[in-house]
Design a protein around this motif. Sequence first.
Motif, PDB file in Angstrom:
ATOM      1  N   ALA A  28       0.847  -1.202   0.000  1.00 59.19           N
ATOM      2  CA  ALA A  28       0.000   0.000   0.000  1.00 59.19           C
ATOM      3  C   ALA A  28       0.884   1.254   0.000  1.00 59.19           C
ATOM      4  CB  ALA A  28      -0.921  -0.013   1.218  1.00 59.19           C
ATOM      5  N   ASP A  29       1.954   1.205   0.792  1.00 59.77           N
ATOM      6  CA  ASP A  29       2.890   2.325   0.850  1.00 59.77           C
ATOM      7  C   ASP A  29       4.155   1.889   0.125  1.00 59.77           C
ATOM      8  OD1 ASP A  29       4.228   4.581   1.443  1.00 59.77           O
ATOM      9  OD2 ASP A  29       4.319   4.267   3.621  1.00 59.77           O
ATOM     10  N   THR A  34      11.228  -0.987  -0.783  1.00 56.99           N
ATOM     11  CA  THR A  34      10.533  -1.785   0.227  1.00 56.99           C
ATOM     12  C   THR A  34      10.301  -3.201  -0.286  1.00 56.99           C
ATOM     13  OG1 THR A  34       9.353   0.249   0.729  1.00 56.99           O
ATOM     14  CG2 THR A  34       8.509  -1.764   1.758  1.00 56.99           C
ATOM     15  N   LEU A  35       9.833  -3.266  -1.510  1.00 58.18           N
ATOM     16  CA  LEU A  35       9.572  -4.565  -2.132  1.00 58.18           C
ATOM     17  C   LEU A  35      10.513  -4.731  -3.319  1.00 58.18           C
ATOM     18  CD1 LEU A  35       7.633  -7.084  -2.560  1.00 58.18           C
ATOM     19  CD2 LEU A  35       6.506  -5.653  -4.269  1.00 58.18           C
ATOM     20  N   MET A  36      11.383  -5.704  -3.257  1.00 57.59           N
ATOM     21  CA  MET A  36      12.201  -6.018  -4.421  1.00 57.59           C
ATOM     22  C   MET A  36      11.415  -7.016  -5.274  1.00 57.59           C
ATOM     23  SD  MET A  36      14.838  -4.112  -4.014  1.00 57.59           S
ATOM     24  CE  MET A  36      15.721  -4.623  -5.495  1.00 57.59           C
ATOM     25  N   ALA A  37      11.390  -6.798  -6.570  1.00 57.50           N
ATOM     26  CA  ALA A  37      10.672  -7.706  -7.468  1.00 57.50           C
ATOM     27  C   ALA A  37      11.233  -9.123  -7.316  1.00 57.50           C
ATOM     28  CB  ALA A  37      10.806  -7.231  -8.905  1.00 57.50           C
ATOM     29  N   PRO A  38      10.362 -10.140  -7.422  1.00 57.85           N
ATOM     30  CA  PRO A  38      10.813 -11.522  -7.198  1.00 57.85           C
ATOM     31  C   PRO A  38      11.678 -12.093  -8.326  1.00 57.85           C
ATOM     32  CG  PRO A  38       8.510 -11.485  -7.828  1.00 57.85           C
ATOM     33  CD  PRO A  38       8.919 -10.049  -7.657  1.00 57.85           C
ATOM     34  N   VAL A 138       4.417  -2.524 -12.009  1.00 60.28           N
ATOM     35  CA  VAL A 138       4.552  -1.118 -12.429  1.00 60.28           C
ATOM     36  C   VAL A 138       3.349  -0.390 -11.839  1.00 60.28           C
ATOM     37  CG1 VAL A 138       4.659   0.503 -14.368  1.00 60.28           C
ATOM     38  CG2 VAL A 138       5.695  -1.774 -14.581  1.00 60.28           C
ATOM     39  N   PRO A 139       3.571   0.515 -10.875  1.00 61.76           N
ATOM     40  CA  PRO A 139       2.425   1.149 -10.218  1.00 61.76           C
ATOM     41  C   PRO A 139       1.673   2.088 -11.163  1.00 61.76           C
ATOM     42  CG  PRO A 139       4.507   1.779  -9.153  1.00 61.76           C
ATOM     43  CD  PRO A 139       4.857   0.964 -10.351  1.00 61.76           C
ATOM     44  N   GLU A 140       0.448   2.402 -10.792  1.00 61.96           N
ATOM     45  CA  GLU A 140      -0.458   3.104 -11.715  1.00 61.96           C
ATOM     46  C   GLU A 140      -0.410   4.617 -11.606  1.00 61.96           C
ATOM     47  OE1 GLU A 140      -2.219   1.470 -13.969  1.00 61.96           O
ATOM     48  OE2 GLU A 140      -1.526  -0.479 -13.213  1.00 61.96           O
ATOM     49  N   GLU A 141       0.033   5.138 -10.476  1.00 57.49           N
ATOM     50  CA  GLU A 141      -0.111   6.586 -10.263  1.00 57.49           C
ATOM     51  C   GLU A 141       1.020   7.385 -10.894  1.00 57.49           C
ATOM     52  OE1 GLU A 141      -0.744   7.983  -6.211  1.00 57.49           O
ATOM     53  OE2 GLU A 141      -2.146   6.308  -5.965  1.00 57.49           O
ATOM     54  N   LYS A 142       0.645   8.579 -11.340  1.00 58.15           N
ATOM     55  CA  LYS A 142       1.643   9.482 -11.913  1.00 58.15           C
ATOM     56  C   LYS A 142       2.710   9.793 -10.859  1.00 58.15           C
ATOM     57  CE  LYS A 142       1.873  13.731 -14.581  1.00 58.15           C
ATOM     58  NZ  LYS A 142       1.151  14.953 -14.956  1.00 58.15           N
ATOM     59  N   GLY A 143       3.973   9.675 -11.258  1.00 64.63           N
ATOM     60  CA  GLY A 143       5.087   9.926 -10.333  1.00 64.63           C
ATOM     61  C   GLY A 143       5.637   8.638  -9.750  1.00 64.63           C
ATOM     62  N   GLN A 144       4.804   7.604  -9.715  1.00 65.97           N
ATOM     63  CA  GLN A 144       5.306   6.296  -9.261  1.00 65.97           C
ATOM     64  C   GLN A 144       5.921   5.559 -10.451  1.00 65.97           C
ATOM     65  OE1 GLN A 144       1.726   4.496  -7.674  1.00 65.97           O
ATOM     66  NE2 GLN A 144       2.154   5.306  -5.623  1.00 65.97           N
ATOM     67  N   PRO A 175       9.276  -1.506  -7.157  1.00 67.19           N
ATOM     68  CA  PRO A 175       8.249  -0.480  -7.365  1.00 67.19           C
ATOM     69  C   PRO A 175       8.512   0.683  -6.421  1.00 67.19           C
ATOM     70  CG  PRO A 175       7.271  -2.603  -6.742  1.00 67.19           C
ATOM     71  CD  PRO A 175       8.738  -2.733  -6.556  1.00 67.19           C
ATOM     72  N   SER A 176       8.364   1.905  -6.904  1.00 68.75           N
ATOM     73  CA  SER A 176       8.735   3.022  -6.034  1.00 68.75           C
ATOM     74  C   SER A 176       7.824   4.225  -6.195  1.00 68.75           C
ATOM     75  CB  SER A 176      10.189   3.421  -6.273  1.00 68.75           C
ATOM     76  OG  SER A 176      10.305   4.255  -7.392  1.00 68.75           O
ATOM     77  N   ASP A 177       7.705   4.956  -5.098  1.00 63.84           N
ATOM     78  CA  ASP A 177       7.094   6.274  -5.119  1.00 63.84           C
ATOM     79  C   ASP A 177       8.124   7.252  -5.641  1.00 63.84           C
ATOM     80  OD1 ASP A 177       4.446   6.301  -4.150  1.00 63.84           O
ATOM     81  OD2 ASP A 177       5.150   5.870  -2.117  1.00 63.84           O
ATOM     82  N   ALA A 178       7.667   8.431  -6.030  1.00 63.38           N
ATOM     83  CA  ALA A 178       8.614   9.500  -6.341  1.00 63.38           C
ATOM     84  C   ALA A 178       9.365   9.849  -5.060  1.00 63.38           C
ATOM     85  CB  ALA A 178       7.854  10.707  -6.858  1.00 63.38           C
ATOM     86  N   PHE A 179      10.693  10.096  -5.175  1.00 61.53           N
ATOM     87  CA  PHE A 179      11.451  10.551  -4.002  1.00 61.53           C
ATOM     88  C   PHE A 179      11.111  12.016  -3.761  1.00 61.53           C
ATOM     89  CE2 PHE A 179      15.705   8.161  -5.034  1.00 61.53           C
ATOM     90  CZ  PHE A 179      15.015   6.989  -5.134  1.00 61.53           C
TER      91      PHE A 179
END
Length: 376
Positions: A28-29, A34-38, A138-144, A175-179
């Motif tokens: 969720a966050d 945080t999560l490395m792809a498998p 690949v996350p859906e939100e702009k900036g991610q 997968p990452s958020d924008a820094f």
Amino acid sequence: MTIHTPEKTWIGLSPELSARVERTELPADLGFGTLMAPVMAIAHYADGAWQTPRLEAHEPMRIYPEVQALHYGQAIFEGMKAYRNLGDAIDGTALLFRPHDHARRFNVSAARLGMPAFPEEMFVYTLSRLVAHLDRLVPEEKGQSLYLRPFMFGATPHLSVTPSTSYTFSIVATPSDAFFTKPIKAWIERGYCRAGPGGTGAVKAAGNYAASFAAAAKLGELGFQQLLWLDARDRTKLEEFTAMNVVVRIGERLMTPALTDTILPGITRDSLVRLSASLGTPIEEVAIEIDAVLDAIRAGEDVELFGCGTGAVVAPVETLGDESGLRLDLPSQRVARLYRETLLDIQHGLAPAPDGWQVPVARTTADPAAAARTGA
Ligand SMILES: *Cc1c(COP(=O)(O)O)cnc(C)c1O
């Protein structure tokens, strides 16, 4: 071991690994790392040739304790991203941003550390295959984005101070958020230096970053997030952040330090320079005295300063500080916000861009038959 051309070789995923990807959910966050792809890509180099890369489970690597990478720092990396394609002008579910430019820079880094080149086409193809299989991460939100970390290290187990003869190339993904979604406080570093003339500052050599850690250790308790480095010779000119280039606006002038052998030639920096003319004010590539910037802020001029790099895209700075007790707030973040949105629109396929900036990747659905055919 020979290099197969992309057309002849299908880099596939075993049914077990496909199933593992299918079971992986985005946290969720997202954060960063945080999560490395498998799944990761991996290729070995020996006897003067690269093996065809494979996709394998993300798990600990087995290396000898005396490999050159661990003792002499023979290791390089790239940082790049796959973005969700949010537009309808380009096919593909994800877009790689300027992957050929990253491949070319990777090989400049390799050459500087006496390592073999990794073929550019194979680099981009391997990235594409990895991202195609990891599309659900690949996350859906702009900036991610799905952050991609290609890297290579000297893997010969021998303690002589000489280049390795065998190497490992790999790509891991997270997968990452924008820094730095909030404006940052930047510390003008007047003690340590990041890079020296003739050194490795212009390439992504692993040791460059470890060399910044001691200087960065103080930042947390001071409430700062980033080091802003000055040139090693005179300690008067702005160079860059630890992993971002810097852009300064004073009134109507936009400037970034001209590239030297102590500044990493950022692909984000280059993108902003190339976009700047069409956004109204070309970014000048010039030497920038830190005192000229500080004097302009003190004089009440309209000044802004921001970082630019793959991780953060564009990161506006709200405060500059240093060891003398200097604390100066910057009055504006206007152009930083404009550039951030402009670049993200391109990265997400919402706006057109020069050739090679938006390389589409199509989602691969689990295909055990294809994987079985290639024995992958
Ligand atoms: C990676 C990096 C940058 C930014 O480069 P991008 O290609 O824009 O991500 C800037 N400075 C340093 C020292 C870096 O390592």
